[in-house]
Design a protein around this motif. Structure first.
Motif, PDB file in Angstrom:
ATOM      1  N   ASP A 192       0.191  -3.412  -6.307  1.00 30.66           N
ATOM      2  CA  ASP A 192       0.455  -2.198  -5.534  1.00 30.66           C
ATOM      3  C   ASP A 192      -0.751  -1.267  -5.637  1.00 30.66           C
ATOM      4  O   ASP A 192      -1.370  -1.144  -6.704  1.00 30.66           O
ATOM      5  CB  ASP A 192       1.694  -1.489  -6.072  1.00 30.66           C
ATOM      6  CG  ASP A 192       2.953  -2.336  -5.917  1.00 30.66           C
ATOM      7  OD1 ASP A 192       2.997  -3.169  -4.992  1.00 30.66           O
ATOM      8  OD2 ASP A 192       3.875  -2.175  -6.742  1.00 30.66           O
ATOM      9  N   TYR A 193      -1.065  -0.581  -4.555  1.00 33.02           N
ATOM     10  CA  TYR A 193      -2.287   0.216  -4.537  1.00 33.02           C
ATOM     11  C   TYR A 193      -2.160   1.386  -3.570  1.00 33.02           C
ATOM     12  O   TYR A 193      -1.235   1.460  -2.758  1.00 33.02           O
ATOM     13  CB  TYR A 193      -3.484  -0.656  -4.145  1.00 33.02           C
ATOM     14  CG  TYR A 193      -3.416  -1.175  -2.713  1.00 33.02           C
ATOM     15  CD1 TYR A 193      -4.026  -0.486  -1.663  1.00 33.02           C
ATOM     16  CD2 TYR A 193      -2.740  -2.359  -2.410  1.00 33.02           C
ATOM     17  CE1 TYR A 193      -3.949  -0.964  -0.366  1.00 33.02           C
ATOM     18  CE2 TYR A 193      -2.660  -2.843  -1.120  1.00 33.02           C
ATOM     19  CZ  TYR A 193      -3.274  -2.141  -0.088  1.00 33.02           C
ATOM     20  OH  TYR A 193      -3.195  -2.601   1.195  1.00 33.02           O
ATOM     21  N   ILE A 194      -3.116   2.299  -3.670  1.00 37.00           N
ATOM     22  CA  ILE A 194      -3.281   3.362  -2.688  1.00 37.00           C
ATOM     23  C   ILE A 194      -4.725   3.318  -2.201  1.00 37.00           C
ATOM     24  O   ILE A 194      -5.629   2.844  -2.903  1.00 37.00           O
ATOM     25  CB  ILE A 194      -2.970   4.754  -3.266  1.00 37.00           C
ATOM     26  CG1 ILE A 194      -3.925   5.071  -4.428  1.00 37.00           C
ATOM     27  CG2 ILE A 194      -1.530   4.869  -3.717  1.00 37.00           C
ATOM     28  CD1 ILE A 194      -3.888   6.512  -4.853  1.00 37.00           C
ATOM     29  N   GLU A 195      -4.949   3.782  -1.000  1.00 41.49           N
ATOM     30  CA  GLU A 195      -6.300   3.896  -0.452  1.00 41.49           C
ATOM     31  C   GLU A 195      -6.658   5.370  -0.389  1.00 41.49           C
ATOM     32  O   GLU A 195      -5.887   6.197   0.104  1.00 41.49           O
ATOM     33  CB  GLU A 195      -6.366   3.298   0.953  1.00 41.49           C
ATOM     34  CG  GLU A 195      -6.167   1.795   1.013  1.00 41.49           C
ATOM     35  CD  GLU A 195      -7.476   1.038   0.850  1.00 41.49           C
ATOM     36  OE1 GLU A 195      -8.516   1.704   0.678  1.00 41.49           O
ATOM     37  OE2 GLU A 195      -7.446  -0.205   0.884  1.00 41.49           O
ATOM     38  N   VAL A 242      -6.306   2.712 -10.779  1.00 43.71           N
ATOM     39  CA  VAL A 242      -7.675   2.379 -11.188  1.00 43.71           C
ATOM     40  C   VAL A 242      -8.422   1.739 -10.033  1.00 43.71           C
ATOM     41  O   VAL A 242      -7.890   0.852  -9.342  1.00 43.71           O
ATOM     42  CB  VAL A 242      -7.665   1.423 -12.404  1.00 43.71           C
ATOM     43  CG1 VAL A 242      -9.094   1.066 -12.819  1.00 43.71           C
ATOM     44  CG2 VAL A 242      -6.902   2.054 -13.566  1.00 43.71           C
ATOM     45  N   ASN A 243      -9.654   2.171  -9.837  1.00 47.46           N
ATOM     46  CA  ASN A 243     -10.524   1.571  -8.823  1.00 47.46           C
ATOM     47  C   ASN A 243     -11.381   0.492  -9.488  1.00 47.46           C
ATOM     48  O   ASN A 243     -12.342   0.796 -10.190  1.00 47.46           O
ATOM     49  CB  ASN A 243     -11.406   2.648  -8.185  1.00 47.46           C
ATOM     50  CG  ASN A 243     -12.436   2.075  -7.232  1.00 47.46           C
ATOM     51  OD1 ASN A 243     -13.623   2.348  -7.350  1.00 47.46           O
ATOM     52  ND2 ASN A 243     -11.996   1.260  -6.288  1.00 47.46           N
ATOM     53  N   TYR A 275      -7.268   1.922  -5.091  1.00 48.79           N
ATOM     54  CA  TYR A 275      -6.887   2.214  -6.469  1.00 48.79           C
ATOM     55  C   TYR A 275      -5.604   1.439  -6.783  1.00 48.79           C
ATOM     56  O   TYR A 275      -4.581   1.616  -6.123  1.00 48.79           O
ATOM     57  CB  TYR A 275      -6.654   3.707  -6.669  1.00 48.79           C
ATOM     58  CG  TYR A 275      -7.897   4.554  -6.550  1.00 48.79           C
ATOM     59  CD1 TYR A 275      -8.589   4.958  -7.697  1.00 48.79           C
ATOM     60  CD2 TYR A 275      -8.389   4.943  -5.313  1.00 48.79           C
ATOM     61  CE1 TYR A 275      -9.733   5.744  -7.594  1.00 48.79           C
ATOM     62  CE2 TYR A 275      -9.536   5.724  -5.203  1.00 48.79           C
ATOM     63  CZ  TYR A 275     -10.201   6.119  -6.344  1.00 48.79           C
ATOM     64  OH  TYR A 275     -11.340   6.884  -6.244  1.00 48.79           O
ATOM     65  N   ILE A 276      -5.671   0.587  -7.798  1.00 46.67           N
ATOM     66  CA  ILE A 276      -4.537  -0.270  -8.176  1.00 46.67           C
ATOM     67  C   ILE A 276      -3.629   0.495  -9.141  1.00 46.67           C
ATOM     68  O   ILE A 276      -4.086   1.030 -10.161  1.00 46.67           O
ATOM     69  CB  ILE A 276      -5.030  -1.568  -8.849  1.00 46.67           C
ATOM     70  CG1 ILE A 276      -6.046  -2.290  -7.954  1.00 46.67           C
ATOM     71  CG2 ILE A 276      -3.845  -2.480  -9.161  1.00 46.67           C
ATOM     72  CD1 ILE A 276      -5.492  -2.727  -6.611  1.00 46.67           C
ATOM     73  N   ILE A 277      -2.346   0.549  -8.818  1.00 48.37           N
ATOM     74  CA  ILE A 277      -1.384   1.258  -9.662  1.00 48.37           C
ATOM     75  C   ILE A 277      -1.404   0.688 -11.080  1.00 48.37           C
ATOM     76  O   ILE A 277      -1.308  -0.528 -11.283  1.00 48.37           O
ATOM     77  CB  ILE A 277       0.046   1.140  -9.096  1.00 48.37           C
ATOM     78  CG1 ILE A 277       0.103   1.613  -7.632  1.00 48.37           C
ATOM     79  CG2 ILE A 277       1.039   1.923  -9.961  1.00 48.37           C
ATOM     80  CD1 ILE A 277      -0.225   3.050  -7.434  1.00 48.37           C
ATOM     81  N   GLU A 280       0.857  -1.184   0.000  1.00 48.22           N
ATOM     82  CA  GLU A 280       0.000   0.000   0.000  1.00 48.22           C
ATOM     83  C   GLU A 280       0.891   1.230   0.000  1.00 48.22           C
ATOM     84  O   GLU A 280       1.785   1.374   0.838  1.00 48.22           O
ATOM     85  CB  GLU A 280      -0.913   0.028   1.228  1.00 48.22           C
ATOM     86  CG  GLU A 280      -1.754   1.286   1.293  1.00 48.22           C
ATOM     87  CD  GLU A 280      -2.588   1.376   2.553  1.00 48.22           C
ATOM     88  OE1 GLU A 280      -3.283   2.396   2.731  1.00 48.22           O
ATOM     89  OE2 GLU A 280      -2.538   0.444   3.370  1.00 48.22           O
ATOM     90  N   LEU A 281       0.673   2.097  -0.951  1.00 47.79           N
ATOM     91  CA  LEU A 281       1.433   3.339  -1.038  1.00 47.79           C
ATOM     92  C   LEU A 281       0.619   4.432  -0.364  1.00 47.79           C
ATOM     93  O   LEU A 281      -0.553   4.636  -0.690  1.00 47.79           O
ATOM     94  CB  LEU A 281       1.707   3.693  -2.495  1.00 47.79           C
ATOM     95  CG  LEU A 281       2.365   2.572  -3.321  1.00 47.79           C
ATOM     96  CD1 LEU A 281       2.529   3.027  -4.757  1.00 47.79           C
ATOM     97  CD2 LEU A 281       3.712   2.201  -2.717  1.00 47.79           C
TER      98      LEU A 281
END
Length: 885
Positions: free
Chosen positions: A463-466, A454-455, A472-474, A109-110
């Motif tokens: 890898d993703y961010i919340e 992308v959600n 949201y997937i990188i 998670e970034l």
């Protein structure tokens, strides 16, 4: 033949809307109605004449006050240095991903930092619209002609020679004030009206309109001359924009306010607002007046909500890319005229590019090329394919290498230039995913790099961010060969800024939530294009009409037996229902405008007849005429108030504009002031910057869609009122009144339907064609056959329902009509008719179909404008040039 079939289908469909009256002879009825209408028209003309006189007196007073202000109130400013976008150097060689031979570390998670949001549009002093609104001008006799070339499109303007006043030789404040005063006394309304007409016709945004005004002024006085600077300043003010003038070293410059940050241009700042000095000159000090002309304070929005309609020439590019072991080759088109236009833009903040759309040419070519490749694939594979298209289909090069400077691309520019970098790729990729797959995307801004995420609606690893309770997937369009879910190694430990993208609400036909509602008897109201209002936390308001026994996601809805009703429902971020409220009318109700205040409370405006009940409140239309209603709801679903405002002095179909100001309790705090021309940007519900006052600007033709007049008399037994002969008589009368011959028949039927209350069936349409266009049956046999399957029904508020034979959906070439489709008809001050589609009608081909939003028919030219899809793509055809000939 296909084009002919398509347009005739729509023209006949929307034109033949009505007949079913019983009673006295048709001629007697028509004579009585005409006498009533003529008397009303006489009274209305006198009313408008008085309003114009009041308006002129008001504007003259404001112009005199502004001249005095210009003579006195100038001050010195020290310009701020331009904002310069200096990113960390980008790699000259793009990194390529090499698949590992053994498992990699688990996805991470970034942690993002504060998001970059598109700036909200806040317009101060919006109630003061009088300087923008003006009487419709009369065409001058013996006017001068200005021919300009606007990025390859030739445009002609007519103006009174007296409008081109002599430019002053001085540039001081007295010279500016005198120019304002002298220009205000000319017939400026005529060229200004033409400029506004071209803005609408060409779909120009604010900055593109500014360039048009400058081109016109340059033609009058000379490129970048002092006369041109003054004239374009004057015309932009009269158009409602907050442009100002500044003087430095005896040279005048424009000060342009903007919603977005503009890079590379010096500016001054006043009350937190930047005004950009539109010059490349090095200016150390300027002198300017510190304030706006009352009512002219709109800043420039550079976002391309709808692409400009410029040029007819297309260019093409072949693009090859690999996907799952196969190489795909596609051909896409772009508009070279727009490439030239975008090169005239300054560099803007990156969110502007993410939130803009490409031309209809580029959009449809990308859809035609890529949509078939996405068929029958999972969302993950669809995004993977689009990622490979952008990663491998375009050569990488940094902007300093290609241009010698930093330059961000709009999506269409990627299709033209030989190279692109990470920002440009991210803009194009995000557009493709949002519009071809329907998923939310955000931009990720790293030091020296831009990527996207992308959600997905299903679980996808990587890898993703919340952000905002969503994952949201990188997906990096510059990390060549990398699949979704992989961040470049050098940014694994870097927290990116999130660039939020304004995702347009999905059209109801493709929105899963509205599809679910439609199955239970609910359909969208299409209030000012916002039947869905999304809040910051992902919750939604949904506004629509409901049938008998309808439910809102399992919650029962009431329905009015004698009139109609509308509902307002709220869902949480997971699309689960929180509450729903129904408003009932004894005769008819039509919501038209919605807006949110800063606290998330909802405000709705529209028109109604009879009694309107929104528990616990009830209002009654005055004198049983259509009245405006306003309703305020809290975010928890409580009705705060329900108010009515009567506009019974106005004819329902005359297209008179109005502006009303209210406090947050719905109390009218300003006497209704009727004016003659509100520009489109000022129509709607608006809050002031303090969220304490809101203004409703509108036009009676929109709030009061045409509806049949009720008659207490009955027609003689067996009388056939709306025969082909009757249509022909009305058609001939319109032609003699300057209606374009090719479109007069449609207007004839619309007039007979809307103003005299008929109902017309598809069988009647066939009879009219048999008599006056007998070849049509053979030439367009399928269209002729399908016409016979249609019946039109109307309720009391002017909402038209299309019922088909046996309830079967039907198709006209590139048009699909669902049984139960709904629309309204409105007419503007010029007499042009617009068919507003509420639900059920699509246009398209093969596997790509779009919701039709409206069809506008111009009375004097025969032009038909088709507006469709969520981005309001438009096509224009002329009935005479493109069809009848």
């Amino acid at each position: 033949m296909k084009k002919l079939t398509l347009i005739y289908s729509l023209v006949i469909l929307f034109g033949f809307l009505s007949l079913s009256l019983k009673g006295q002879t048709f001629e007697q009825y028509k004579k009585q109605e005409k006498e009533k209408f003529d008397q009303f028209k006489k009274e209305q003309d006198e009313w408008i004449k008085n309003r114009k006189r009041e308006f002129k007196e008001y504007v003259d007073k404001k112009d005199k006050e502004f001249k005095q202000f210009l003579e006195q109130n100038w001050r010195n400013y020290k310009p701020e240095a331009p904002i310069v976008k200096v990113p960390t150097p980008k790699p000259e060689v793009v990194p390529e991903y090499t698949p590992p031979s053994k498992p990699t570390t688990p996805p991470s998670e970034l942690i993002p930092i504060s998001p970059v949001k598109p700036k909200p549009i806040i317009v101060d002093n919006i109630p003061q619209i009088e300087p923008v609104a003006r009487p419709l001008p009369d065409k001058p006799v013996g006017g001068a002609i200005s021919n300009i070339s606007y990025f390859g499109t030739t445009i002609s303007f007519e103006y009174d020679p007296a409008f081109k006043i002599a430019a002053p030789t001085a540039s001081n404040k007295q010279a500016v004030a005198d120019f304002w005063s002298r220009c205000s006394s000319t017939d400026y309304a005529w060229p200004l009206d033409q400029l506004q007409e071209q803005k609408e016709k060409l779909s120009l945004n604010d900055y593109e309109y500014y360039l048009l005004v400058k081109a016109f002024s340059d033609d009058l006085y000379g490129k970048d001359s002092q006369g041109s600077i003054l004239m374009s300043w004057f015309l932009m003010l009269r158009s409602g924009y907050g442009i100002r003038l500044a003087n430095s070293n005896n040279t005048l410059y424009h000060l342009l306010p903007a919603y977005q940050d503009v890079y590379g241009i010096s500016f001054i700042e006043e009350n937190g607002r930047k005004l950009y000095i539109m010059t490349t000159d090095n200016i150390s000090q300027i002198n300017a007046y510190p304030g706006d002309y009352e009512g002219a304070s709109k800043p420039i929005d550079f976002t391309i909500i709808q692409p400009a309609k410029l040029g007819r020439n297309l260019s093409y590019r072949n693009i090859s890319f690999p996907f799952q072991g196969k190489t795909h080759s596609v051909r896409v088109a772009y508009n070279p005229a727009l490439i030239k236009l975008y090169d005239a833009f300054p560099q803007l903040e990156i969110s502007t590019y993410f939130n803009s759309v490409p031309s209809l040419t580029a959009k449809e070519s990308l859809i035609d090329a890529l949509k078939p490749l996405l068929a029958d694939k999972s969302q993950k594979d669809q995004v993977e394919l689009l990622l490979s298209f952008v990663q491998n289909g375009f050569e990488y090069q940094t902007d300093p290498e290609q241009f010698g400077r930093e330059k961000f691309f709009f999506a269409e520019e990627v299709l033209y230039y030989p190279y692109c970098d990470c920002e440009d790729r991210s803009v194009l990729f995000s557009y493709l995913v949002r519009n071809l797959v329907g998923l939310e995307v955000c931009g990720l801004e790293y030091p020296g790099h831009m990527a996207t995420a992308v959600n997905f609606e299903t679980s996808v690893n990587g890898d993703y961010i919340e952000y905002g309770n969503k994952r949201y997937i990188i997906s990096d369009p510059t990390y060549i060969g990398a699949p979704i879910g992989l961040c470049m190694p050098q940014f694994k430990e870097v927290s990116p800024k999130i660039v939020l993208i304004d995702k347009p609400n999905l059209m109801p036909s493709v929105d899963p939530l509205w599809q679910q509602l439609a199955a239970s008897g609910c359909y969208p109201a299409r209030v000012n294009g916002a039947e869905t209002v999304t809040l910051g936390d992902g919750a939604k308001y949904l506004i629509g009409f409901n049938n008998k026994d309808a439910t809102f996601l399992g919650k029962s809805l009431e329905v009015s037996e004698n009139g109609n009703s509308y509902f307002i429902g709220k869902t949480n971020s997971q699309n689960q229902p929180e509450w729903v409220k129904t408003s009932l009318s004894t005769k008819g109700v039509l919501p038209v405008q919605v807006a949110l205040d800063a606290s998330g409370n909802l405000y709705i405006a529209g028109s109604f007849t009879g009694t309107l009940k929104a528990d616990p409140y009830e209002i009654v239309a005055r004198n049983d005429k259509r009245s405006l209603f306003l309703c305020g709801l809290t975010s928890t679903g409580n009705i705060k108030w329900l108010k009515t405002v009567s506009l019974d002095s106005l004819n329902q179909g005359t297209g008179i504009d109005f502006s009303l100001q209210f406090d947050l309790n719905g109390r009218l705090i300003g006497t209704p002031r009727f004016v003659e021309a509100i520009v489109a940007e000022n129509a709607g519900l608006f809050f002031d910057s303090n969220n304490k006052v809101f203004t409703l600007n509108g036009q009676t033709g929109l709030f009061y869609p045409e509806q049949p007049k009720q008659s207490s008399v009955s027609f003689a037994s067996g009388a056939k009122a709306l025969t082909p002969e009757v249509i022909k008589e009305e058609n001939d009368a319109l032609i003699s009144g300057n209606t374009e011959r090719g479109i007069a028949g449609v207007f004839a039927v619309a007039n007979l339907v809307c103003k005299m209350g008929y109902t017309f069936t598809g069988i009647d349409a066939q009879r009219a064609l048999d008599k006056y266009n007998p070849n049509f049956k053979q030439r367009c046999s399928e269209t002729y056959k399908n016409l016979g399957k249609i019946t039109f029904l109307k309720n009391a508020e002017g909402v038209i329902s299309i019922q088909t034979d046996k309830g079967q959906d039907i198709s006209f070439d590139k048009v699909r009509i669902k049984n139960g489709s709904k629309l309204t008809i409105s007419q503007d001050r010029n007499g042009d008719i617009q068919f507003n589609i509420l639900s059920g009608i699509k246009v398209g081909k093969a596997i790509v179909w779009y919701d039709l939003n409206f069809v506008k028919m111009r009375k004097t030219t025969g032009d038909l404008i088709f507006d469709y899809d969520s981005d309001h793509s438009q096509k224009q055809l002329n009935l005479k040039k493109d069809i009848l000939n």
